[in-house]
Write an enzyme that holds these catalytic residues in place. Sequence first.
Site, PDB file in Angstrom:
ATOM      1  N   ILE A 185       0.835  -1.199   0.000  1.00 35.39           N
ATOM      2  CA  ILE A 185       0.000   0.000   0.000  1.00 35.39           C
ATOM      3  C   ILE A 185       0.873   1.253   0.000  1.00 35.39           C
ATOM      4  CG2 ILE A 185      -1.684   1.340   1.328  1.00 35.39           C
ATOM      5  CD1 ILE A 185      -2.811  -1.371   2.307  1.00 35.39           C
ATOM      6  N   ILE A 225      -4.394   5.777   7.311  1.00 37.32           N
ATOM      7  CA  ILE A 225      -5.217   4.792   6.588  1.00 37.32           C
ATOM      8  C   ILE A 225      -4.904   3.382   7.069  1.00 37.32           C
ATOM      9  CG2 ILE A 225      -5.529   6.204   4.521  1.00 37.32           C
ATOM     10  CD1 ILE A 225      -3.229   4.548   3.247  1.00 37.32           C
ATOM     11  N   SER A 226      -4.269   3.273   8.232  1.00 36.45           N
ATOM     12  CA  SER A 226      -3.864   1.957   8.734  1.00 36.45           C
ATOM     13  C   SER A 226      -4.894   1.409   9.723  1.00 36.45           C
ATOM     14  CB  SER A 226      -2.473   2.032   9.352  1.00 36.45           C
ATOM     15  OG  SER A 226      -2.424   3.016  10.379  1.00 36.45           O
ATOM     16  N   ARG A 227      -4.702   1.689  10.994  1.00 29.69           N
ATOM     17  CA  ARG A 227      -5.653   1.349  12.048  1.00 29.69           C
ATOM     18  C   ARG A 227      -5.676   2.496  13.045  1.00 29.69           C
ATOM     19  NH1 ARG A 227      -7.073  -1.928   8.930  1.00 29.69           N
ATOM     20  NH2 ARG A 227      -7.474  -4.154   9.222  1.00 29.69           N
ATOM     21  N   GLU A 282     -14.536   2.332  16.205  1.00 26.63           N
ATOM     22  CA  GLU A 282     -15.209   2.662  14.944  1.00 26.63           C
ATOM     23  C   GLU A 282     -16.656   2.188  15.044  1.00 26.63           C
ATOM     24  OE1 GLU A 282     -12.940   0.847  11.824  1.00 26.63           O
ATOM     25  OE2 GLU A 282     -11.344   2.310  11.954  1.00 26.63           O
ATOM     26  N   HIS A 313     -13.780   4.220   7.536  1.00 25.90           N
ATOM     27  CA  HIS A 313     -12.979   3.045   7.160  1.00 25.90           C
ATOM     28  C   HIS A 313     -13.432   2.496   5.808  1.00 25.90           C
ATOM     29  CE1 HIS A 313     -10.373  -0.321   9.109  1.00 25.90           C
ATOM     30  NE2 HIS A 313     -10.125  -0.218   7.811  1.00 25.90           N
ATOM     31  N   GLY A 368     -11.390   2.478   3.077  1.00 24.96           N
ATOM     32  CA  GLY A 368     -10.186   2.329   2.276  1.00 24.96           C
ATOM     33  C   GLY A 368     -10.279   1.329   1.143  1.00 24.96           C
TER      34      GLY A 368
END
Length: 282
Positions: free
Chosen positions: A116, A196-198, A227, A246, A248
């Site tokens: 990514i 954009i990960s966690r 979330e 979330h 992505g």
Amino acid sequence: VSKKIQAIYLWWHKPVIDQELLQSLPNLKVIANSGVGMDHLDLKLVASFGVKMANAPRAVSSSTADTGMALLLASARRLVEVRNIAISPSMEYCEADILGVKVAGATLGIIGMGSIGYKIALRAKAFEMNILYHNRTRRKVQEEQAVSATYCKKIDSLLQQADFVMVAVSLTPQTHKLIGKRELELMKPGATLINISRGAVVDQEALVAALQTGVIRAAALDVTYPEPLLRDHPLLKLKNVIITPHVGIKTDKATYMITEEAVENILAALNGLPIPNEVLPS
């Protein structure tokens, strides 16, 4: 039907894989995840039942990289704010109050240069950005040259130089709250953090404080913890924050490809063949 079940396809972390479920499925052979992140699974627990695990890294990288760049651009040009002005009844605004920041020529620091992160670098090069990256292992020289990226052995060096910091790492005990108060204070006052990960890779309390006091300019987040955020969370009230739920990997083609990749992993496991994207407990 518990004795008939040999495979589980996890979609958006469901069903929840716990000891009770694993004990109830004596013939389970494989769990295939719909995405690359495996932090929602207790890998050692699953492995202790002799169950193999697999993820879907190939399908998600392009869509997630697109989301990262979309967040970067939207934050730089304050698209959410100006969209709200454009649809307001009065359309009254001061141009000096909605100035964005230029992307071309700016420095992007990518934390996590896996599949990514590398695709983000490819996109950023097209936007004429200067690219720095920090990763556990350095990329090959020819890979660096292909995207004109410079390796930063220490994360501090990247944070001090970048105008935009893009976080694209997996959530592990080592990356939990990787970006905290100290790291935010190392960033430029005009810098933007994109995650954009966690959500748990960033210390949210420290981020709120940094955004409220001008330690950094802005943040753009596709991930949070929990979330969704509670509706009274301070991040939801800040104008210099963009939050998406979330999304992505959520494109039509990526969803189809994820399912294909999961089926490929499942069929391999059921037929006793090597699993293309097997994930082993660390």
